[in-house]
Design an enzyme around this catalytic site. Sequence first.
Site, PDB file in Angstrom:
ATOM      1  N   SER A  11       0.855  -1.181   0.000  1.00 59.13           N
ATOM      2  CA  SER A  11       0.000   0.000   0.000  1.00 59.13           C
ATOM      3  C   SER A  11       0.892   1.232   0.000  1.00 59.13           C
ATOM      4  CB  SER A  11      -0.900   0.014   1.238  1.00 59.13           C
ATOM      5  OG  SER A  11      -1.356   1.343   1.448  1.00 59.13           O
ATOM      6  N   HIS A  36      -1.368  -1.324  -4.196  1.00 56.65           N
ATOM      7  CA  HIS A  36      -2.640  -0.965  -3.575  1.00 56.65           C
ATOM      8  C   HIS A  36      -2.653   0.547  -3.322  1.00 56.65           C
ATOM      9  CE1 HIS A  36      -6.206  -1.892  -1.073  1.00 56.65           C
ATOM     10  NE2 HIS A  36      -5.746  -0.968  -0.233  1.00 56.65           N
ATOM     11  N   ASP A  38      -4.681   3.726  -1.785  1.00 51.72           N
ATOM     12  CA  ASP A  38      -5.727   4.070  -0.821  1.00 51.72           C
ATOM     13  C   ASP A  38      -6.234   5.488  -1.036  1.00 51.72           C
ATOM     14  OD1 ASP A  38      -6.031   1.751   0.915  1.00 51.72           O
ATOM     15  OD2 ASP A  38      -3.904   2.048   1.339  1.00 51.72           O
ATOM     16  N   MET A  40      -8.768   8.347   0.134  1.00 54.49           N
ATOM     17  CA  MET A  40      -9.560   8.755   1.305  1.00 54.49           C
ATOM     18  C   MET A  40     -10.091  10.167   1.116  1.00 54.49           C
ATOM     19  SD  MET A  40      -6.991   7.432   4.240  1.00 54.49           S
ATOM     20  CE  MET A  40      -6.384   5.751   4.273  1.00 54.49           C
ATOM     21  N   HIS A  69      -8.401   1.362  -3.918  1.00 53.06           N
ATOM     22  CA  HIS A  69      -9.352   1.148  -2.828  1.00 53.06           C
ATOM     23  C   HIS A  69     -10.009   2.480  -2.498  1.00 53.06           C
ATOM     24  CE1 HIS A  69      -9.699  -0.020   1.746  1.00 53.06           C
ATOM     25  NE2 HIS A  69     -10.870   0.124   1.173  1.00 53.06           N
ATOM     26  N   MET A  71     -12.017   4.678  -0.441  1.00 55.17           N
ATOM     27  CA  MET A  71     -12.637   4.902   0.873  1.00 55.17           C
ATOM     28  C   MET A  71     -13.304   6.263   0.814  1.00 55.17           C
ATOM     29  SD  MET A  71      -9.555   3.319   3.123  1.00 55.17           S
ATOM     30  CE  MET A  71      -8.406   3.574   1.801  1.00 55.17           C
ATOM     31  N   MET A 140     -11.793  -5.539   5.476  1.00 49.69           N
ATOM     32  CA  MET A 140     -10.984  -4.586   6.247  1.00 49.69           C
ATOM     33  C   MET A 140     -10.712  -5.189   7.622  1.00 49.69           C
ATOM     34  SD  MET A 140     -10.137  -1.983   4.447  1.00 49.69           S
ATOM     35  CE  MET A 140      -9.198  -1.303   5.814  1.00 49.69           C
ATOM     36  N   ASP A 178      -6.972  -6.326   4.338  1.00 49.26           N
ATOM     37  CA  ASP A 178      -6.309  -5.020   4.355  1.00 49.26           C
ATOM     38  C   ASP A 178      -6.332  -4.425   5.759  1.00 49.26           C
ATOM     39  OD1 ASP A 178      -5.330  -2.496   3.805  1.00 49.26           O
ATOM     40  OD2 ASP A 178      -7.005  -1.896   2.519  1.00 49.26           O
TER      41      ASP A 178
HETATM   42  C1  DX5 Z   1      -6.318   1.620   5.748  1.00 43.93           C
HETATM   43  C2  DX5 Z   1      -5.932   1.346   4.310  1.00 43.93           C
HETATM   44  C3  DX5 Z   1      -4.852   0.342   4.206  1.00 43.93           C
HETATM   45  C4  DX5 Z   1      -3.576   0.746   4.873  1.00 43.93           C
HETATM   46  C5  DX5 Z   1      -2.909  -0.500   5.335  1.00 43.93           C
HETATM   47  O1  DX5 Z   1      -7.287   2.582   5.780  1.00 43.93           O
HETATM   48  O2  DX5 Z   1      -7.043   0.877   3.563  1.00 43.93           O
HETATM   49  O3  DX5 Z   1      -4.630  -0.083   2.880  1.00 43.93           O
HETATM   50  O4  DX5 Z   1      -2.710   1.478   4.065  1.00 43.93           O
HETATM   51  O5  DX5 Z   1      -1.815  -0.132   6.094  1.00 43.93           O
HETATM   52  P1  DX5 Z   1      -1.125  -1.110   7.119  1.00 43.93           P
HETATM   53  O6  DX5 Z   1      -0.666  -2.312   6.334  1.00 43.93           O
HETATM   54  O7  DX5 Z   1       0.009  -0.286   7.638  1.00 43.93           O
HETATM   55  O8  DX5 Z   1      -2.148  -1.471   8.155  1.00 43.93           O
HETATM   56 ZN    ZN Z   2      -6.589  -0.112   1.539  1.00 44.04          ZN
END
Ligand code: DX5
Ligand code: ZN
Length: 221
Positions: A11, A36, A38, A40, A69, A71, A140, A178
């Site tokens: 990620s 991956h 992320d 947000m 992903h 979010m 998750m 994840d």
């Molecule tokens: C969390 C994200 C993850 C995150 C995982 O909100 O969706 O993808 O980056 O990070 P680690 O592996 O550090 O928990």
């Molecule tokens: Zn993620």
Amino acid sequence: MTQIRHQILPSLLSADFGKLEENIKRLEALGVTTLHLDIMDGNFVPNISFGPDIVSTIRKITKLTLDTHLMIQHPEAYIEKFYEAGSDILTVHAEATVHLHRTVTRIQELGIKAGVAINPATPLVMLEEILPFVDLVLIMSVNPGFGGQKYIATSTKKISVLKELIAKLNVQPIIEVDGGINAETIQTALAAGAEYFVAGHAVFANNNIELNYHTLKTLLQ
Ligand code: DX5
Ligand code: ZN
């Protein structure tokens, strides 16, 4: 022939964005096949990361599969943007879109894979009707929003029940996990049936990308 689907997806949330290109090249050299990403929005989750422009910058740097992903609330409004930016897999949260089937179908109509994610407190029953239509299910194992959180132990059972449900329905979505995946937790999630292991902190910690990745990879054998 059984397809081997187990893989570690770094990620980039935990990467040094000032050295993004260098980090991605190091991951490529290690044989990583999927990144991956992320996304947000500061609304669905209490944090803001990056948007389609950065995804498209990453797309210019690498040909690796981009697993995006989302979010974000109302992900259906941004599907085209993230597709045009170069995503190969687009995962939306079941909690964030009212017409989940429509959203998933729209993603697939663009010719890319569609995933559905659920938060730790969302029961698996939410997925039952959508499972035949998705390419990937993301469990998750932390509350989304931040990297480096602790794996929630009940996620393991959730993964194994999901695996049973998938078998019962005779469908084939990939099971992705994840959050909090590291050398201590990866084998538990593997034994439960996870196939894609997202890892942020555990890959990028102390900039020891090669050693960290190798440690995780070895635990998947
Ligand atoms: C969390 C994200 C993850 C995150 C995982 O909100 O969706 O993808 O980056 O990070 P680690 O592996 O550090 O928990
Ligand atoms: Zn993620």
